[in-house]
Motif scaffolding. Structure first.
Motif, PDB file in Angstrom:
ATOM      1  N   VAL A  39       3.545  -4.063 -10.399  1.00  0.00           N
ATOM      2  CA  VAL A  39       3.028  -4.625  -9.149  1.00  0.00           C
ATOM      3  C   VAL A  39       1.829  -5.489  -9.506  1.00  0.00           C
ATOM      4  O   VAL A  39       0.791  -4.988  -9.944  1.00  0.00           O
ATOM      5  CB  VAL A  39       2.618  -3.513  -8.164  1.00  0.00           C
ATOM      6  N   THR A  40       1.969  -6.788  -9.338  1.00  0.00           N
ATOM      7  CA  THR A  40       0.913  -7.710  -9.769  1.00  0.00           C
ATOM      8  C   THR A  40       0.004  -8.152  -8.624  1.00  0.00           C
ATOM      9  O   THR A  40      -1.058  -8.721  -8.872  1.00  0.00           O
ATOM     10  CB  THR A  40       1.531  -8.948 -10.451  1.00  0.00           C
ATOM     11  N   LYS A  41       0.421  -7.902  -7.380  1.00  0.00           N
ATOM     12  CA  LYS A  41      -0.457  -8.203  -6.247  1.00  0.00           C
ATOM     13  C   LYS A  41      -0.079  -7.304  -5.082  1.00  0.00           C
ATOM     14  O   LYS A  41       1.046  -7.334  -4.595  1.00  0.00           O
ATOM     15  CB  LYS A  41      -0.338  -9.673  -5.827  1.00  0.00           C
ATOM     16  N   SER A  42      -1.059  -6.497  -4.647  1.00  0.00           N
ATOM     17  CA  SER A  42      -0.827  -5.615  -3.499  1.00  0.00           C
ATOM     18  C   SER A  42      -2.149  -5.292  -2.830  1.00  0.00           C
ATOM     19  O   SER A  42      -3.225  -5.453  -3.420  1.00  0.00           O
ATOM     20  CB  SER A  42      -0.124  -4.318  -3.927  1.00  0.00           C
ATOM     21  N   SER A  43      -2.049  -4.817  -1.604  1.00  0.00           N
ATOM     22  CA  SER A  43      -3.213  -4.360  -0.855  1.00  0.00           C
ATOM     23  C   SER A  43      -2.769  -3.221   0.044  1.00  0.00           C
ATOM     24  O   SER A  43      -1.978  -3.426   0.963  1.00  0.00           O
ATOM     25  CB  SER A  43      -3.809  -5.499  -0.013  1.00  0.00           C
ATOM     26  N   GLY A  44      -3.242  -2.013  -0.249  1.00  0.00           N
ATOM     27  CA  GLY A  44      -2.835  -0.855   0.539  1.00  0.00           C
ATOM     28  C   GLY A  44      -1.341  -0.616   0.436  1.00  0.00           C
ATOM     29  O   GLY A  44      -0.806  -0.399  -0.658  1.00  0.00           O
TER      30      GLY A  44
ATOM     31  N   TYR B 164       2.745  -7.813  -2.389  1.00  0.00           N
ATOM     32  CA  TYR B 164       3.016  -9.244  -2.304  1.00  0.00           C
ATOM     33  C   TYR B 164       3.836  -9.737  -3.502  1.00  0.00           C
ATOM     34  O   TYR B 164       4.753 -10.549  -3.334  1.00  0.00           O
ATOM     35  CB  TYR B 164       1.702 -10.029  -2.240  1.00  0.00           C
ATOM     36  N   GLU B 165       3.490  -9.245  -4.684  1.00  0.00           N
ATOM     37  CA  GLU B 165       4.174  -9.735  -5.882  1.00  0.00           C
ATOM     38  C   GLU B 165       4.505  -8.586  -6.831  1.00  0.00           C
ATOM     39  O   GLU B 165       3.717  -7.647  -7.002  1.00  0.00           O
ATOM     40  CB  GLU B 165       3.303 -10.755  -6.624  1.00  0.00           C
TER      41      GLU B 165
ATOM     42  N   ALA C 125      10.032  -9.130  -2.631  1.00  0.00           N
ATOM     43  CA  ALA C 125      11.409  -8.966  -2.160  1.00  0.00           C
ATOM     44  C   ALA C 125      12.435  -9.368  -3.211  1.00  0.00           C
ATOM     45  O   ALA C 125      13.601  -8.975  -3.125  1.00  0.00           O
ATOM     46  CB  ALA C 125      11.631  -9.777  -0.885  1.00  0.00           C
ATOM     47  N   ARG C 126      12.005 -10.116  -4.226  1.00  0.00           N
ATOM     48  CA  ARG C 126      12.938 -10.594  -5.254  1.00  0.00           C
ATOM     49  C   ARG C 126      13.618  -9.429  -5.983  1.00  0.00           C
ATOM     50  O   ARG C 126      14.753  -9.559  -6.422  1.00  0.00           O
ATOM     51  CB  ARG C 126      12.188 -11.476  -6.246  1.00  0.00           C
TER      52      ARG C 126
ATOM     53  N   ASP D  94       6.972 -14.192   3.877  1.00  0.00           N
ATOM     54  CA  ASP D  94       6.551 -14.682   2.563  1.00  0.00           C
ATOM     55  C   ASP D  94       7.165 -13.875   1.417  1.00  0.00           C
ATOM     56  O   ASP D  94       6.829 -14.081   0.249  1.00  0.00           O
ATOM     57  CB  ASP D  94       5.025 -14.673   2.450  1.00  0.00           C
ATOM     58  N   GLY D  95       8.068 -12.940   1.754  1.00  0.00           N
ATOM     59  CA  GLY D  95       8.709 -12.132   0.724  1.00  0.00           C
ATOM     60  C   GLY D  95       7.946 -10.881   0.346  1.00  0.00           C
ATOM     61  O   GLY D  95       8.358 -10.151  -0.565  1.00  0.00           O
ATOM     62  N   SER D  96       6.831 -10.624   1.011  1.00  0.00           N
ATOM     63  CA  SER D  96       6.093  -9.383   0.748  1.00  0.00           C
ATOM     64  C   SER D  96       6.799  -8.208   1.423  1.00  0.00           C
ATOM     65  O   SER D  96       7.539  -8.375   2.395  1.00  0.00           O
ATOM     66  CB  SER D  96       4.647  -9.491   1.234  1.00  0.00           C
ATOM     67  N   LEU D  97       6.573  -7.024   0.903  1.00  0.00           N
ATOM     68  CA  LEU D  97       7.202  -5.808   1.408  1.00  0.00           C
ATOM     69  C   LEU D  97       6.125  -4.858   1.916  1.00  0.00           C
ATOM     70  O   LEU D  97       5.119  -4.622   1.231  1.00  0.00           O
ATOM     71  CB  LEU D  97       8.006  -5.118   0.305  1.00  0.00           C
ATOM     72  N   VAL D  98       6.330  -4.333   3.109  1.00  0.00           N
ATOM     73  CA  VAL D  98       5.412  -3.352   3.687  1.00  0.00           C
ATOM     74  C   VAL D  98       6.046  -1.975   3.509  1.00  0.00           C
ATOM     75  O   VAL D  98       7.158  -1.727   3.991  1.00  0.00           O
ATOM     76  CB  VAL D  98       5.151  -3.631   5.176  1.00  0.00           C
TER      77      VAL D  98
END
Length: 403
Positions: free
Chosen positions: A213-218, A222-223, A230-231, A278-282
């Motif tokens: 996980v290269t970019k996340s918040s809580g 995101y990436e 999502a990829r 934007d392809g981010s996952l919650v």
């Protein structure tokens, strides 16, 4: 220890409350009542129901929560109420507490507050176990657990359930005495002359290679490996965002992500709540930036095997307590089951097999109650009861308590 269980599937909440409480009192053999644990299907989440139970118990402390279905020795019911009454012997101590307005206070602050309230009165008594119930729609449920552990101790065993509704994700409830609350949490501390066993397993297996996980918040990722989160699903399942959203419920259950934690043996699972433009996952639970993750897969067979493993783990804490014969007055121990609603959906008609496995492993007459959840709280190391408690998805948590 004396334990009485009663359940009811009456359509009228008042009648259901009366019937379940009546049978629980009969099974308690007229012993004093120290504590009541109440689980109901979400359609029974009425203050009037709790008031009816409380009145017949002379204002005994009550804790519990709502669920998509309730569990007892009698079976699994999508519509009903189950009441467990506990009479503790001398030498066992407990304290109950609740907090509300969790979102306004923030889950971390609310967890600290609940911990402080639970500790009150335990200053000169050994604390052994915390049990909590929380609103299943709190966004940062992990922080509620972290706040609790700041007050109770990083290695203090906390076991709990996040309340659920009928899969509409509209409103869930926790029960404290005569009130039903949303955006709240409650719980109890137990201590003194008791022991307990804990088993927590999920049964989902890793797929493909580890990813970062290269970019996340809580709880928002995101990436993953520097591309949109999502990829990972688009590539593995050969689907685009439209199809991913359309089949999100099924994909989230069968293919959650597993978060690897250093020093732990099992992955923590995370369900997808939504897929953003934007392809981010919650996710339902935090996913720290820098985490190693794997795509996971679950089957009915692996799910049920995990239940057997959880039962075996739970029994290890109670090796001195014989299982199998609880018909005599005064049970040796009782069992709480916190079972993810995702497992219920995956197993479908085989959901009853989980209960059968528990009864066969822990004794068919052992008092059992439980709830289907939107999340579970427990340490990963069930045998030693040491280590940080985590917020989980898709596990079955089996807690046996003896006194």
């Amino acid at each position: 220890m004396y334990i009485g269980i009663g359940s009811s599937t009456e359509k009228d909440p008042a009648l259901a409350a009366e019937e379940a409480t009546k049978f629980a009192k009969i099974n308690l053999y007229n012993e004093k009542i120290d504590l009541a644990i109440v689980f109901t299907s979400v359609d029974f989440s009425y203050t009037s129901l709790l008031k009816r139970i409380s009145a017949s118990l002379e204002n005994t402390p009550i804790i519990g929560c709502s669920g998509a279905a309730v569990i007892s020795n009698q079976g699994i019911f999508k519509h009903g109420v189950v009441v467990m009454l506990l009479s503790f012997p001398p030498g066992i101590y407990f304290n109950t507490a609740y907090i509300k307005d969790v979102k306004m206070k923030t889950p971390l602050t609310a967890g600290r507050e609940l911990g402080e309230k639970l500790i009150y009165g335990f200053k000169d008594v050994r604390r052994d176990l915390g049990i909590i119930f929380s609103d299943g729609l709190i966004d940062e449920s992990s922080n509620l657990v972290y706040g609790l552990q700041e007050r109770l101790g990083r290695s203090f065993p906390i076991v709990g359930a996040s309340a659920s509704d009928n899969l509409r994700f509209l409103k869930t409830y926790i029960y404290f005495n005569q009130e039903a609350y949303s955006d709240a949490a409650c719980g109890m501390l137990l201590g003194g002359k008791l022991n307990f066993g804990l088993g927590i397993k999920h049964g989902w297996k890793p797929l493909g290679k580890p990813r970062r996980v290269t970019k996340s918040s809580g709880n928002i990722v995101y990436e993953i490996d520097n591309v949109s989160a999502a990829r990972i699903y688009e590539e593995y399942l050969a689907c685009d965002l439209i199809k991913l959203r359309k089949e999100l419920k099924r994909i989230s259950i069968f293919y959650p992500i597993g978060v690897y934690l250093a020093g732990e043996e099992e992955y923590i699972l995370r369900n997808i709540l939504s897929v953003e433009d934007d392809g981010s996952l919650v996710f339902h639970g935090d996913v720290p930036q820098g985490s190693l993750i794997r795509l996971m897969i679950g089957t009915k067979e692996s799910c049920l095997q995990a239940t057997r493993q959880a039962v075996d783990e739970a029994k290890k804490g109670l090796l001195s307590i014989p299982v199998g014969d609880y018909k005599k007055r005064g049970a040796k121990n009782f069992v709480l089951v916190f079972d993810s609603i995702s497992r219920y959906i995956l197993l479908k008609r085989d959901a009853d097999k989980e209960l059968q496995i528990i009864k066969e492993g822990l004794g068919k007459d052992t008092p059992i109650i439980g709830i289907y959840t939107y999340g579970e709280q427990a340490p990963l190391r069930a045998v030693s009861y040491q280590g940080r408690a985590y917020f989980h998805n898709q596990t079955i948590t089996i807690l046996t308590i003896a006194g």
